[in-house]
Design a protein around this motif. Structure first.
Motif, mmCIF file in Angstrom:
data_model
loop_
_atom_site.group_PDB
_atom_site.id
_atom_site.type_symbol
_atom_site.label_atom_id
_atom_site.label_comp_id
_atom_site.label_asym_id
_atom_site.label_seq_id
_atom_site.Cartn_x
_atom_site.Cartn_y
_atom_site.Cartn_z
ATOM 1 N N LYS A 109 -6.584 -0.458 35.352
ATOM 2 C CA LYS A 109 -6.655 -0.733 33.910
ATOM 3 C C LYS A 109 -7.332 -2.074 33.642
ATOM 4 C CE LYS A 109 -2.493 1.918 32.713
ATOM 5 N NZ LYS A 109 -1.051 1.820 32.342
ATOM 6 N N LYS A 110 -6.969 -3.060 34.433
ATOM 7 C CA LYS A 110 -7.568 -4.388 34.263
ATOM 8 C C LYS A 110 -9.060 -4.356 34.590
ATOM 9 C CE LYS A 110 -7.121 -9.221 35.698
ATOM 10 N NZ LYS A 110 -6.446 -10.181 36.602
ATOM 11 N N ILE A 111 -9.418 -3.674 35.669
ATOM 12 C CA ILE A 111 -10.833 -3.557 36.061
ATOM 13 C C ILE A 111 -11.627 -2.834 34.984
ATOM 14 C CG2 ILE A 111 -12.357 -2.388 37.716
ATOM 15 C CD1 ILE A 111 -10.186 -3.023 39.864
ATOM 16 N N LYS A 112 -11.052 -1.788 34.440
ATOM 17 C CA LYS A 112 -11.733 -1.022 33.388
ATOM 18 C C LYS A 112 -11.960 -1.885 32.151
ATOM 19 C CE LYS A 112 -11.346 3.417 30.948
ATOM 20 N NZ LYS A 112 -10.535 4.658 30.828
ATOM 21 N N GLU A 113 -10.950 -2.670 31.794
ATOM 22 C CA GLU A 113 -11.053 -3.529 30.617
ATOM 23 C C GLU A 113 -12.126 -4.600 30.806
ATOM 24 O OE1 GLU A 113 -8.224 -6.714 28.157
ATOM 25 O OE2 GLU A 113 -7.311 -5.250 29.511
ATOM 26 N N GLU A 114 -12.212 -5.161 32.023
ATOM 27 C CA GLU A 114 -13.139 -6.267 32.266
ATOM 28 C C GLU A 114 -14.556 -5.801 32.611
ATOM 29 O OE1 GLU A 114 -11.378 -8.643 35.315
ATOM 30 O OE2 GLU A 114 -9.761 -9.394 34.022
ATOM 31 N N HIS A 115 -14.679 -4.674 33.299
ATOM 32 C CA HIS A 115 -15.982 -4.267 33.830
ATOM 33 C C HIS A 115 -16.434 -2.876 33.412
ATOM 34 C CE1 HIS A 115 -15.831 -7.789 36.444
ATOM 35 N NE2 HIS A 115 -14.615 -7.432 36.807
ATOM 36 N N GLY A 116 -15.569 -2.126 32.750
ATOM 37 C CA GLY A 116 -15.935 -0.777 32.341
ATOM 38 C C GLY A 116 -15.457 0.255 33.351
ATOM 39 N N GLU A 169 -24.483 -0.422 48.307
ATOM 40 C CA GLU A 169 -25.414 -1.497 47.971
ATOM 41 C C GLU A 169 -25.153 -2.033 46.568
ATOM 42 O OE1 GLU A 169 -30.218 -2.410 47.647
ATOM 43 O OE2 GLU A 169 -29.519 -0.415 48.195
ATOM 44 N N ALA A 170 -24.913 -1.112 45.624
ATOM 45 C CA ALA A 170 -24.620 -1.556 44.256
ATOM 46 C C ALA A 170 -23.358 -2.406 44.214
ATOM 47 C CB ALA A 170 -24.472 -0.338 43.336
ATOM 48 N N THR A 171 -22.380 -2.067 45.035
ATOM 49 C CA THR A 171 -21.150 -2.857 45.106
ATOM 50 C C THR A 171 -21.439 -4.263 45.626
ATOM 51 O OG1 THR A 171 -19.891 -0.825 45.550
ATOM 52 C CG2 THR A 171 -18.814 -2.921 46.048
ATOM 53 N N SER A 172 -22.290 -4.343 46.630
ATOM 54 C CA SER A 172 -22.590 -5.641 47.251
ATOM 55 C C SER A 172 -23.336 -6.575 46.314
ATOM 56 C CB SER A 172 -23.407 -5.433 48.527
ATOM 57 O OG SER A 172 -22.622 -4.836 49.530
ATOM 58 N N ILE A 173 -24.334 -6.037 45.598
ATOM 59 C CA ILE A 173 -25.180 -6.904 44.772
ATOM 60 C C ILE A 173 -24.721 -6.990 43.321
ATOM 61 C CG2 ILE A 173 -27.165 -6.469 46.261
ATOM 62 C CD1 ILE A 173 -28.285 -4.590 44.150
ATOM 63 N N GLY A 174 -23.801 -6.071 42.935
ATOM 64 C CA GLY A 174 -23.305 -6.104 41.558
ATOM 65 C C GLY A 174 -24.293 -5.613 40.533
ATOM 66 N N GLU A 175 -25.280 -4.862 40.963
ATOM 67 C CA GLU A 175 -26.292 -4.336 40.041
ATOM 68 C C GLU A 175 -26.451 -2.836 40.259
ATOM 69 O OE1 GLU A 175 -29.867 -6.504 40.709
ATOM 70 O OE2 GLU A 175 -29.076 -8.401 39.978
ATOM 71 N N PRO A 176 -26.729 -2.104 39.188
ATOM 72 C CA PRO A 176 -27.029 -2.544 37.816
ATOM 73 C C PRO A 176 -25.797 -2.984 37.029
ATOM 74 C CG PRO A 176 -27.051 -0.149 37.937
ATOM 75 C CD PRO A 176 -26.866 -0.631 39.335
ATOM 76 N N TYR A 177 -24.608 -2.804 37.615
ATOM 77 C CA TYR A 177 -23.387 -3.325 37.013
ATOM 78 C C TYR A 177 -22.353 -3.442 38.133
ATOM 79 C CZ TYR A 177 -22.719 1.775 36.774
ATOM 80 O OH TYR A 177 -22.673 3.125 37.070
ATOM 81 N N PRO A 178 -21.290 -4.216 37.917
ATOM 82 C CA PRO A 178 -20.325 -4.436 39.006
ATOM 83 C C PRO A 178 -19.548 -3.166 39.354
ATOM 84 C CG PRO A 178 -20.105 -6.092 37.273
ATOM 85 C CD PRO A 178 -20.983 -5.011 36.721
ATOM 86 N N VAL A 179 -19.306 -2.971 40.636
ATOM 87 C CA VAL A 179 -18.355 -1.976 41.132
ATOM 88 C C VAL A 179 -17.212 -2.758 41.746
ATOM 89 C CG1 VAL A 179 -17.949 -0.074 42.726
ATOM 90 C CG2 VAL A 179 -20.149 -0.265 41.558
ATOM 91 N N LYS A 180 -16.018 -2.585 41.222
ATOM 92 C CA LYS A 180 -14.895 -3.436 41.614
ATOM 93 C C LYS A 180 -13.740 -2.681 42.267
ATOM 94 C CE LYS A 180 -16.384 -7.501 40.555
ATOM 95 N NZ LYS A 180 -16.512 -8.518 41.639
ATOM 96 N N ALA A 181 -13.814 -1.356 42.308
ATOM 97 C CA ALA A 181 -12.731 -0.586 42.922
ATOM 98 C C ALA A 181 -13.307 0.628 43.645
ATOM 99 C CB ALA A 181 -11.713 -0.148 41.871
ATOM 100 N N TRP A 182 -12.796 0.866 44.828
ATOM 101 C CA TRP A 182 -13.125 2.085 45.574
ATOM 102 C C TRP A 182 -11.841 2.854 45.842
ATOM 103 C CZ3 TRP A 182 -16.562 0.535 50.409
ATOM 104 C CH2 TRP A 182 -17.812 0.090 49.971
ATOM 105 N N MET A 183 -11.942 4.168 45.721
ATOM 106 C CA MET A 183 -10.920 5.060 46.269
ATOM 107 C C MET A 183 -11.595 5.832 47.399
ATOM 108 S SD MET A 183 -8.632 6.402 43.081
ATOM 109 C CE MET A 183 -7.270 6.749 44.186
ATOM 110 N N VAL A 184 -10.949 5.894 48.549
ATOM 111 C CA VAL A 184 -11.511 6.556 49.728
ATOM 112 C C VAL A 184 -10.527 7.641 50.152
ATOM 113 C CG1 VAL A 184 -12.319 6.261 52.099
ATOM 114 C CG2 VAL A 184 -12.661 4.429 50.424
ATOM 115 N N THR A 185 -10.971 8.906 50.088
ATOM 116 C CA THR A 185 -10.094 10.028 50.407
ATOM 117 C C THR A 185 -10.788 10.961 51.396
ATOM 118 O OG1 THR A 185 -10.885 11.512 48.646
ATOM 119 C CG2 THR A 185 -9.184 9.930 48.055
#
Length: 730
Positions: free
Chosen positions: A132-139, A408-424
């Motif tokens: 919820k916090k990640i969604k609020e801050e980063h989408g 790669e997008a997670t590492s560089i934060g572009e085109p927008y930040p990726v802040k959470a992964w779920m791995v299943t």
């Protein structure tokens, strides 16, 4: 008291030892016997296996509440009444003392593997609050899902309901993706999974780097055996004398990474000698004249210099295919991510099959059933204004997503930040090349959630680990078979979940409640969902539970006939030997040869494959399967071993060109491999101490694949371009 003689003592000791060994297996044997004698309650529960992703229909014998036997379901097209060694290892997974038992929350640094036990409510609340916090801050798009296998069906609605479409499966960029794209560009359709190969009726079977017999895809190995028994000619292209090569009429020990040269030479010879199917080519293909002109340069004499295969042998094997057309089964490969030019190599294999007239023909590749069940409308998920990351910048990145693009997008934060992964359902550190890149990307995350049955290496880096129960303890989605005939298979629990583990559907549903997304899971339990689907599909649910598989044979029309013509969903409506689509994208419309780099002095090309009793890193800790194959070996040519003063069974380490050094690995000195490469089984060298039987056993090939080319068409990662040298004294 009489004095016991030394001989009597040893005899008695032997009996005691034998008794101790037998006692290890006595409970299941006794229960099976008791069940057969009617002394204990016995049930037969149908399900489908998940020891690999062939999903063979299985029958579990449960006696006194314990699974004591697994066997193949004779109604299953993927099992044909048999299970492979891995399939029989399902009981080992179920009763593995090392499996995850409780939710865990990280207490130490990522990678240290320090966790505390938590309740499900605490663990899921912790995840929901973070998301919820990640969604609020980063989408919402800042959440990505890496997934594989059965959990996908349960976690995809959670991801999409959250507002993200950023998902990826290693099955695309690290396995079948280039093949899917290559065949779709050529035929407008993939060859399927399982591959739609009529191998049992083939007159010639061609394996190009496919290790049937070691890569134990159950029904396909059975059909390969049938083909051999029926007198099919076997052609095996492999730098290593594999199990399949031992059955071959022609073994072509090709120079690694020169396969395209051989395939193009075969195409040239078959056209030049008139061994192609003229009528089929004229009726069903587009661009034949352009193909014929483009491949003229690829003569057998030229190919001999590139491949180390004698021109006469190239001619002889082309002749075998040409004279036995169309009953020629050219295996498309499964793990085809080799050198970053893999779409075009897959295209070349598809074109070779096309000019021989194999698509839709007996002994070649059969047509998928056109039968289908009524469509179930998907939920209406929230729209996103942001671009999806799952295909990266690759024009033909597939529907399964490109793992390395999201990383790669997670590492560089572009085109927008990726802040959470779920791995299943996947172990990313063992599935993706560039382990350092994966770990660096994880360091940028605010949350990593791993859902797994075992404490994989990836789980060491998780913030929260959620224990999924094994496939023998849960319901999952129906498997809809689209092979020769339409079919449906069910998975249902043979026993209740052990410890505090839960099925993936329950985990996703309970997390959805905490995120306010419960509307995407409109059922109380997953069996209700299965009942609804069966009503929609007009399938008797009770009959499906009892049989495990229901097939509809009247939907099978596997071969071309006058009233069953193939449909090619390409721009031309035909098999595209010349691809206008690739041309418009700026790529070669007809595959062309491009030489690959060769190992420098003192280095070998690293090749890898699979064991008949293991599935990647998923089974190396399995008590039953680990007993059969505890650690991998490094195949090295006897000539090279003599030069280096190395002996069979000696331990060495491997070091790549960037200085990364592996765990120690035992040498297998052999005449059965070329001098310019080494080979090992994938999945070993795991670093998780929770895997008590597999911890640091053998070497990890993925650790050494630290740099790799990427296919510009689809984003597949080339993982057979690593060069290593041997380090003594490991």
């Amino acid at each position: 008291m009489p004095i016991m003689s030394r001989r009597s003592f040893l005899k008695t000791s032997g009996i005691c030892t034998a008794g101790a060994i037998a006692a290890t297996y006595l409970p299941d044997q006794f229960l099976l016997w008791a069940g057969e004698k009617g002394l204990a309650k016995t049930e037969k529960i149908t399900t489908y296996c998940e020891m690999c992703f062939w999903k063979c229909g299985a029958i579990a014998t449960v006696v006194g509440g314990r699974v004591v036997k697994l066997e193949g379901n004779p109604l299953s097209a993927t099992a044909k009444g048999k299970l492979c060694g891995r399939g029989n290892g399902g009981i080992g997974l179920l009763y593995d003392p090392d499996r995850l038992k409780h939710p865990l929350i990280r207490t130490g640094k990522r990678g240290e593997g320090q966790f505390r036990k938590a309740s499900w409510d605490e663990a899921l609340t912790h995840i929901a609050d973070k998301l919820k916090k990640i969604k609020e801050e980063h989408g919402p798009e800042s959440l990505a899902l890496f997934t594989h296998g059965s959990p996908t069906e349960h976690f995809m609605p959670l991801l999409q309901g959250f507002g993200s479409n950023n998902f990826a499966m290693p099955s695309f960029a690290q396995c079948r993706g280039p093949r899917v794209v290559g065949y779709e560009l050529t035929y407008g359709d993939d060859i399927g999974s399982p591959e739609r190969l009529d191998m049992a009726n083939s007159k010639v079977v061609v394996l190009i780097g496919s290790h049937l017999g070691e890569n134990m895809h159950n029904s396909q190995v059975q059909e390969f055996t049938d083909a051999i028994g029926n007198g099919a000619k076997i052609i095996v292209v492999d730098p290593r004398f594999s199990v399949a090569a031992g059955k071959a009429h022609h073994w072509l020990p090709i120079k690694p990474a020169s396969d395209m040269a051989l395939i193009l030479a075969w195409i040239n010879i078959i056209i030049r000698e008139g061994w192609y199917d003229r009528e089929y080519v004229a009726k069903y293909t587009h661009g034949f004249d352009k193909l014929a002109a483009a491949v003229q340069q690829y003569t057998p004499e030229w190919a001999e210099k590139e491949t180390d295969i004698p021109a006469a042998q190239i001619m002889a094997t082309a002749r075998e295919m040409g004279l036995h057309r169309p009953a020629v089964c050219i295996h498309p490969g499964r793990h085809v991510t080799w050198d970053g030019k893999d779409v075009q190599r897959s295209r070349a294999i598809a074109i070779l099959g096309a000019i021989l007239g194999t698509w839709g023909r007996e002994g070649g590749a059969y047509l998928a059933t056109r039968g289908s069940f009524p469509a179930v409308p998907p939920p209406s998920f929230p729209a996103s204004n942001r671009p999806t990351l799952k295909k990266g910048g690759f024009p033909l990145g597939g529907a399964e997503g490109v793992t390395n693009a999201i990383r790669e997008a997670t590492s560089i934060g572009e085109p927008y930040p990726v802040k959470a992964w779920m791995v299943t359902g996947t172990n990313l550190l063992a599935a993706m090349p560039g382990q350092k890149e994966t770990i660096e990307a994880i360091s940028k995350l605010d949350l990593l959630v791993v859902v797994d049955v075992i404490p994989s290496d990836t789980s060491l880096y998780a913030d929260v680990v959620l224990p999924e129960c094994t496939y023998l303890e849960r319901h999952d989605g129906l498997i809809i078979g689209k092979g020769r005939a339409l079919s449906a298979s069910i998975r249902q629990p043979a026993v209740a979940p052990m410890y505090d583990s839960k099925p993936a559907w329950w985990i996703a549903k309970e997390l959805s409640k905490k995120l306010g997304l419960e509307d995407y899971f409109p059922w109380e339990n997953f069996e209700d969902r299965l009942n609804e689907l069966c009503l929609t599909y007009n399938i008797d649910y009770d009959e499906l539970k009892q049989k495990g598989v229901i097939s509809f044979p009247d939907t099978a029309k596997p071969f071309i006939t006058a009233d069953n013509q193939p449909v090619f969903k390409t721009k031309s409506g035909k098999i595209e030997l010349y691809s206008k689509e690739l041309e418009e994208l700026g790529f070669e419309p007809i595959p062309a040869y491009e030489k690959n780099e060769e190992p420098p002095q003192g280095f070998y090309r690293l090749l890898y494959g699979r064991s008949a009793v293991h599935t990647f890193s998923r089974t190396v800790n399995n008590p039953a399967l680990n007993e059969l194959y505890k650690e991998n070996e490094l195949w090295l040519s006897s000539v090279q071993a003599r030069k280096m003063g190395l002996t069979d069974g000696q331990y060495v380490a491997l070091q790549n060109q960037e200085g990364i050094t592996s765990n120690r690995v035992r040498l297998k000195v052999t005449e059965r491999i070329r001098e310019d490469c080494v080979y090992m089984v994938h999945g070993f060298g795991q670093q998780s101490k929770g895997l008590t039987k597999a911890f640091r056993r053998g070497a990890d090939d993925q650790q050494l694949i630290s740099s790799y080319p990427v296919d510009p068409i689809c984003g597949g990662t080339g993982m057979r371009c690593t060069f290593v040298k041997l380090v003594k004294g490991a």
